[in-house]
Scaffold this motif. Sequence first.
Motif, short mmCIF file in Angstrom:
data_model
loop_
_atom_site.label_atom_id
_atom_site.label_comp_id
_atom_site.label_asym_id
_atom_site.label_seq_id
_atom_site.Cartn_x
_atom_site.Cartn_y
_atom_site.Cartn_z
N ARG A 125 36.42 0.23 -0.54
CA ARG A 125 35.63 1.39 -0.85
C ARG A 125 35.60 2.52 -0.15
NH1 ARG A 125 32.48 3.23 -4.67
NH2 ARG A 125 33.22 3.85 -6.94
N CYS A 126 36.11 3.78 0.18
CA CYS A 126 35.66 4.83 0.45
C CYS A 126 35.05 5.37 -0.61
CB CYS A 126 36.81 5.38 0.37
SG CYS A 126 37.98 5.15 1.98
N ILE A 139 35.13 -8.99 12.52
CA ILE A 139 35.10 -9.81 11.15
C ILE A 139 33.35 -9.11 10.52
CG2 ILE A 139 35.79 -10.28 9.48
CD1 ILE A 139 38.10 -12.35 11.12
N PRO A 140 33.72 -7.91 10.09
CA PRO A 140 32.76 -7.80 8.92
C PRO A 140 32.35 -8.65 7.39
CG PRO A 140 33.57 -6.33 8.45
CD PRO A 140 34.01 -7.78 9.08
N PRO A 141 31.07 -8.80 7.37
CA PRO A 141 30.74 -10.18 5.99
C PRO A 141 31.46 -8.95 5.16
CG PRO A 141 28.76 -9.25 6.93
CD PRO A 141 30.07 -8.61 7.56
N TYR A 142 32.17 -9.97 3.85
CA TYR A 142 33.83 -9.10 3.05
C TYR A 142 33.03 -10.33 1.76
CZ TYR A 142 36.05 -12.82 5.41
OH TYR A 142 37.18 -14.06 5.43
N ALA A 143 33.36 -10.05 1.03
CA ALA A 143 33.63 -10.27 -0.57
C ALA A 143 34.97 -10.74 -0.57
CB ALA A 143 33.44 -9.95 -1.43
N ILE A 144 35.54 -11.85 -1.78
CA ILE A 144 37.01 -12.14 -1.59
C ILE A 144 36.81 -12.59 -2.99
CG2 ILE A 144 38.10 -14.24 -1.34
CD1 ILE A 144 36.65 -14.91 0.95
N LEU A 145 38.08 -11.57 -3.39
CA LEU A 145 38.24 -11.47 -5.40
C LEU A 145 39.61 -13.50 -5.47
CD1 LEU A 145 38.46 -10.90 -8.01
CD2 LEU A 145 40.50 -9.51 -7.01
N SER A 146 39.06 -14.43 -6.36
CA SER A 146 39.32 -15.24 -6.95
C SER A 146 40.10 -14.47 -8.19
CB SER A 146 38.55 -16.67 -6.84
OG SER A 146 39.18 -17.47 -7.24
N HIS A 147 41.51 -14.66 -8.24
CA HIS A 147 41.96 -14.12 -9.13
C HIS A 147 43.36 -14.90 -9.69
CE1 HIS A 147 45.22 -11.87 -8.14
NE2 HIS A 147 44.93 -12.03 -6.66
N GLU A 205 31.07 -3.53 2.41
CA GLU A 205 31.33 -2.38 2.89
C GLU A 205 33.24 -2.76 2.41
OE1 GLU A 205 32.46 0.90 5.79
OE2 GLU A 205 30.76 -0.48 6.35
N TYR A 206 33.40 -4.01 2.42
CA TYR A 206 34.70 -4.61 2.92
C TYR A 206 34.96 -6.00 1.97
CZ TYR A 206 35.12 -1.86 7.01
OH TYR A 206 34.44 -1.17 8.14
N PHE A 207 36.04 -6.26 1.39
CA PHE A 207 36.32 -6.94 0.41
C PHE A 207 37.97 -7.98 1.00
CE2 PHE A 207 37.28 -3.74 -2.02
CZ PHE A 207 38.15 -3.28 -2.15
N TRP A 208 38.43 -9.19 0.51
CA TRP A 208 39.06 -9.46 0.98
C TRP A 208 40.25 -9.84 -0.94
CZ3 TRP A 208 41.87 -14.13 -0.30
CH2 TRP A 208 43.42 -14.57 0.12
N ILE A 209 41.02 -9.46 -0.65
CA ILE A 209 41.71 -9.90 -2.14
C ILE A 209 43.93 -10.35 -1.96
CG2 ILE A 209 43.47 -9.41 -4.54
CD1 ILE A 209 40.93 -6.74 -4.32
N ASP A 210 43.82 -11.46 -1.38
CA ASP A 210 45.10 -12.00 -1.60
C ASP A 210 46.32 -11.17 -1.58
OD1 ASP A 210 45.41 -12.65 -3.65
OD2 ASP A 210 46.15 -14.50 -3.89
#
Length: 80
Positions: free
Chosen positions: A6-7, A22-30, A71-76
């Motif tokens: 997200r900028c 690979i930095p620390p990141y969040a994962i969206l479970s949806h 700072e980073y996140f992952w969404i499939d």
Amino acid sequence: MRLLRRCDTGDFSLTQFGDEAIPPYAILSHTWGADTEEVTFEEMTNGTGKDKLGYEKIRFCGEQARQHGLEYFWIDTCCI
């Protein structure tokens, strides 16, 4: 691995990382919505898809990650 970031402007960018970087990141479970309402990798890279219902999930996940100092996140739907 591709991650979303997200900028400060509120927009999102995709960043490619090698295995060692690979930095620390969040994962969206949806729950996936209709295929026509999820934002795809292609749409993220060309800046479209902001009018889709699935874009709200991306905004939400980016904000949640920021609130947790990530700072980073992952969404499939758009990182694969």
